[in-house]
Design a protein around this motif. Structure first.
Motif, PDB file in Angstrom:
ATOM      1  N   TYR A  75      -4.306   0.778   5.392  1.00 43.06           N
ATOM      2  CA  TYR A  75      -5.066   1.266   4.246  1.00 43.06           C
ATOM      3  C   TYR A  75      -4.599   0.560   2.972  1.00 43.06           C
ATOM      4  O   TYR A  75      -3.432   0.181   2.839  1.00 43.06           O
ATOM      5  N   ASP A  76      -5.510   0.406   2.058  1.00 40.12           N
ATOM      6  CA  ASP A  76      -5.185  -0.220   0.778  1.00 40.12           C
ATOM      7  C   ASP A  76      -4.343   0.717  -0.079  1.00 40.12           C
ATOM      8  O   ASP A  76      -4.368   1.941   0.089  1.00 40.12           O
ATOM      9  N   GLU A  78      -3.477   2.990  -2.961  1.00 40.66           N
ATOM     10  CA  GLU A  78      -4.320   3.820  -3.820  1.00 40.66           C
ATOM     11  C   GLU A  78      -3.991   3.543  -5.293  1.00 40.66           C
ATOM     12  O   GLU A  78      -2.828   3.609  -5.711  1.00 40.66           O
ATOM     13  N   GLU A  79      -5.010   3.245  -6.053  1.00 38.95           N
ATOM     14  CA  GLU A  79      -4.823   2.957  -7.479  1.00 38.95           C
ATOM     15  C   GLU A  79      -4.641   4.251  -8.262  1.00 38.95           C
ATOM     16  O   GLU A  79      -5.231   5.286  -7.943  1.00 38.95           O
TER      17      GLU A  79
END
Length: 245
Positions: A116-117, A119-120
């Motif tokens: 998963y990327d 989280e910003e």
């Protein structure tokens, strides 16, 4: 036409004492009485199957299309319950495997190995804090107490007597938080060497020389030998030649 026959086991002509060879006329065709009886039995079995297939399937004995009784717990092929429990594709395609490799359902983690990327951070979040972006996280190693110190360092020194690599011992000690127990490193090493061979005592001398200035200071070494001299009466119990050594 056979479904509309009465449920009676015999027709009117048969009840009046007719024999097995007696024939009954239906729509101008002569049909043997035995054929009529079999047709009635099959008709009753089909009607019973249609009534009980959706209500009693899986809860008791049921009747199949050919009139045979199924055992308890066996779901009839035409039962809707059997179709619900069947995991095969309704269209007749597929191998019965879960959809999307098990990652298509609700509340699942995704396929194995999925990354998963990051989280910003949402600036509009009410819990947003400007300082959280500049935080530096470090691994905190708690200092060893006296019991944990001896339990951790004893196997390290004993393994050193086998391989003789002082650099390996130095790297392992640097990963530990010795705290105020640094002066106990020479104490433990000398105590184990007194119980060992002459070669172990020579290796301990070399180990203390290499650790001094990197893991322990000169003050720690002086403090450790003062402790050894105070504990000498106890060391004599295990090593009688401890004072001379």
């Amino acid at each position: 036409e056979l479904d509309n026959l009465s449920d009676a086991a015999f027709s009117g002509g048969e009840e009046n004492g007719g024999s097995e060879d007696h024939k009954t006329e239906i729509n101008g065709n002569w049909i043997p009485a035995t054929s009529i009886t079999e047709a009635k039995i099959n008709a009753r079995a089909k009607r019973r199957l249609r009534k009980n297939s959706s209500r009693d399937s899986g809860r008791g004995d049921s009747v199949s299309d050919n009139g045979e009784t199924l055992k308890t717990g066996v779901v009839a092929p035409t039962s809707p319950k059997g179709k619900v429990l069947d995991r095969r594709s309704r269209s007749g395609k597929g191998r019965g495997l879960p959809k999307k490799g098990g990652a298509g359902g609700k509340g699942v983690w995704g396929t194995p190995g999925q990354v998963y990327d990051v989280e910003e951070v949402d600036v509009k979040d009410p819990n947003y804090d400007d300082d959280q972006e500049n935080c530096v996280y470090e691994t905190v190693v708690l200092p060893l107490d006296e019991r944990a110190f001896e339990k951790t360092l004893t196997p390290i020194i004993q393994e050193y007597f086998e391989h003789g690599d002082t650099n390996e011992v130095s790297e392992m000690l640097k990963d530990l938080n010795l705290g105020e127990m640094k002066y106990s490193v020479p104490v433990l090493a000398v105590s184990l060497a007194l119980e060992g061979k002459a070669s172990h005592r020579e290796m301990t001398s070399k180990l203390l020389s290499d650790l001094c200035g990197t893991v322990v200071s000169k003050t720690d070494v002086e403090k450790s030998f003062d402790r050894l001299l105070k504990d000498l009466p106890e060391l004599v119990l295990d090593s009688p030649k401890a004072p001379q050594v």
